[in-house]
Motif scaffolding. Structure first.
Motif, PDB file in Angstrom:
ATOM      1  N   LYS A  28       0.825  -1.207   0.000  1.00 37.32           N
ATOM      2  CA  LYS A  28       0.000   0.000   0.000  1.00 37.32           C
ATOM      3  C   LYS A  28       0.856   1.252   0.000  1.00 37.32           C
ATOM      4  N   SER A  29       1.976   1.183   0.704  1.00 36.22           N
ATOM      5  CA  SER A  29       2.881   2.337   0.782  1.00 36.22           C
ATOM      6  C   SER A  29       4.314   1.834   0.643  1.00 36.22           C
ATOM      7  N   ASP A  40       6.563  -2.848   2.087  1.00 36.08           N
ATOM      8  CA  ASP A  40       5.439  -2.031   2.520  1.00 36.08           C
ATOM      9  C   ASP A  40       5.838  -1.326   3.813  1.00 36.08           C
ATOM     10  N   ARG A  41       5.505  -0.053   3.930  1.00 33.59           N
ATOM     11  CA  ARG A  41       5.965   0.748   5.066  1.00 33.59           C
ATOM     12  C   ARG A  41       5.629   0.096   6.408  1.00 33.59           C
ATOM     13  N   PRO A  69      10.270   6.803   0.111  1.00 35.43           N
ATOM     14  CA  PRO A  69       9.053   6.397  -0.611  1.00 35.43           C
ATOM     15  C   PRO A  69       9.366   6.047  -2.056  1.00 35.43           C
ATOM     16  N   ARG A  74       4.635   2.850  -6.395  1.00 30.77           N
ATOM     17  CA  ARG A  74       3.309   3.113  -5.835  1.00 30.77           C
ATOM     18  C   ARG A  74       2.300   3.414  -6.935  1.00 30.77           C
ATOM     19  N   GLN A  78      -1.025   1.250  -8.092  1.00 33.76           N
ATOM     20  CA  GLN A  78      -2.352   1.864  -8.171  1.00 33.76           C
ATOM     21  C   GLN A  78      -2.964   1.671  -9.555  1.00 33.76           C
ATOM     22  N   CYS A  93      -4.140  10.063  -3.707  1.00 32.65           N
ATOM     23  CA  CYS A  93      -3.579  10.633  -2.494  1.00 32.65           C
ATOM     24  C   CYS A  93      -4.716  10.885  -1.517  1.00 32.65           C
ATOM     25  N   ASP A 118       1.611  13.286   2.231  1.00 29.99           N
ATOM     26  CA  ASP A 118       1.232  12.236   1.276  1.00 29.99           C
ATOM     27  C   ASP A 118       0.809  12.854  -0.055  1.00 29.99           C
ATOM     28  N   LYS A 121       3.870  13.985  -1.955  1.00 29.93           N
ATOM     29  CA  LYS A 121       4.665  12.861  -2.450  1.00 29.93           C
ATOM     30  C   LYS A 121       3.984  12.118  -3.595  1.00 29.93           C
TER      31      LYS A 121
END
Length: 404
Positions: A28-29, A40-41, A69, A74, A78, A93, A118, A121
């Motif tokens: 997801k991130s 993923d973060r 990031p 990302r 998406q 976002c 966010d 970024k």
């Protein structure tokens, strides 16, 4: 049964690139470690929170635990989600441009700042929207100076870091920070109390705004800034923190009082420790020796360096082992203590670690004219200390020695 079937389908259809190496779920991130591996973060933060100092996928020791990031990946994820299952596709976002504008003009809290970061970024266009907004930079500089919450300050430092990549906005940010009475003290607070990532970004911003002697002196004179930048250089397990601290010190510690403060803090001892590390990063060695060269321009600095014989020895050992820049900084330091200060203990230390031979090798390399001249003067001084050397009878201008 349906859940198992769905899991089997996902295992076939989800590109491996989109899966987190830890959770094996679609990221997801996505964020990348210094090893280049992306996770993923939430997964990597849990791993690091447990005290691990390695990259889970490669098991390499991490010189830095900072994450970056991975915006390209990302967006790819998406895009893939929007084509495979539109109901699962996350928004581009957290907020729209209209909502971002409201955050910029309204009261700032941690939640709104996280959403705005966010937003910035998510795309280059979003970053430009905030960076070139007429009210964004003045508002955030004001909040940064006035807020008492360390988390708010950490997040605003991240906003500053993002804005500083934009030409035009960067210059305005620099000007407003320097003209704000309490901004520099806020940076000192973040350097003292903030997390490592915010400390590193604060050091980079301070380096960025040190544009001239006036700004350099203002930053160095702010109580706590030099001390906390120095403390950052002692972060033994985080190369990026050490390098950021050294770079900032190079930019701001240009006055004699600032250099004397660094000596008092123990910069010579710290650089000696860095140089004695088995495999320090090239950038760290270059900056560490450059800081030492700066310190060696004053009498107190030369005395402190000469007193730490182990530091002098490590400098000589590093000559021709890292980079041309590091070697030239190293020669300047050795020349300062051996020729300028005429310190006999330093001369004996350099001679005792084969310094004469190494200086001759440097002199025959592709170094600058000033470095070559310092090498000539060093050879004259070191010959008397190197009685066992068979190089003494030869003229230093014509002697050629094969690199060892």
């Amino acid at each position: 049964m349906m859940r198992e079937k769905r899991r089997e389908e996902l295992s076939v259809t989800v590109p491996n690139l989109f899966r987190c190496p830890i959770s094996m779920d679609v990221m997801k991130s996505p964020v990348s470690l210094c090893t280049g591996v992306t996770y993923d973060r939430s997964s990597i933060e849990k791993w690091l929170a447990l005290g691990h100092k390695t990259c889970p996928a490669t098991m390499q020791t991490l010189p830095s635990t900072l994450t970056t990031p991975n915006l390209t990946l990302r967006r790819l994820i998406q895009l893939w989600l929007s084509h495979t299952d539109p109901t699962q596709a996350p928004p581009s976002c957290a907020v729209s441009k209209q909502e971002a504008a409201v955050i910029i003009k309204g009261e700032v809290d941690a939640a709104s700042l996280e959403k705005l970061i966010d937003f910035m970024k998510a795309s280059e266009g979003n970053l430009k929207f905030v960076a070139h907004s007429s009210s964004a930079i003045p508002r955030f500089v004001e909040f940064f100076a006035e807020s008492d919450e360390i988390r708010i300050r950490e997040l605003i430092v991240e906003v500053f870091d993002l804005i500083s990549s934009e030409n035009g906005a960067r210059e305005r940010l620099n000007e407003l920070i320097l003209n704000c009475a309490d901004c520099l003290s806020s940076f000192a607070t973040v350097l003292r109390k903030g997390n490592t990532e915010s400390k590193v970004k604060s050091a980079k911003i301070l380096e960025l705004i040190a544009l001239n002697p006036e700004s350099e002196h203002r930053i160095a004179d702010e109580p706590g800034v030099l001390q906390n930048l120095f403390n950052l250089t002692a972060a033994e397990n985080d190369t990026s923190a050490v390098e950021a601290g050294l770079s900032a010190l190079l930019a701001v510690a240009t006055s004699r009082p600032a250099r004397k403060d660094l000596i008092r803090f123990g910069i010579v001892r710290t650089v000696g420790r860095i140089l004695s590390t088995p495999d320090p990063a090239r950038g760290v060695v270059e900056r560490a020796l450059a800081v030492l060269e700066t310190v060696a321009t004053c009498t107190e600095g030369r005395g402190a360096i000469a007193e730490k014989g182990e530091c002098v020895a490590e400098i000589v050992k590093r000559l021709m082992k890292c980079s041309g820049a590091a070697t030239e900084h190293g020669i300047a330091v050795v020349w300062s203590v051996c020729c300028l200060a005429r310190d006999e203990l330093a001369q004996e230390t350099v001679a005792g670690v084969n310094g004469l031979t190494k200086v001759l090798v440097v002199m025959q390399s592709d170094c600058s004219a000033s470095t070559r001249q310092m090498c000539r003067e060093l050879v004259k001084v070191l010959r008397a200390k190197s009685s066992k050397s068979n190089l003494a009878p030869y003229e230093t201008r014509t002697t050629h020695i094969a690199p060892y």
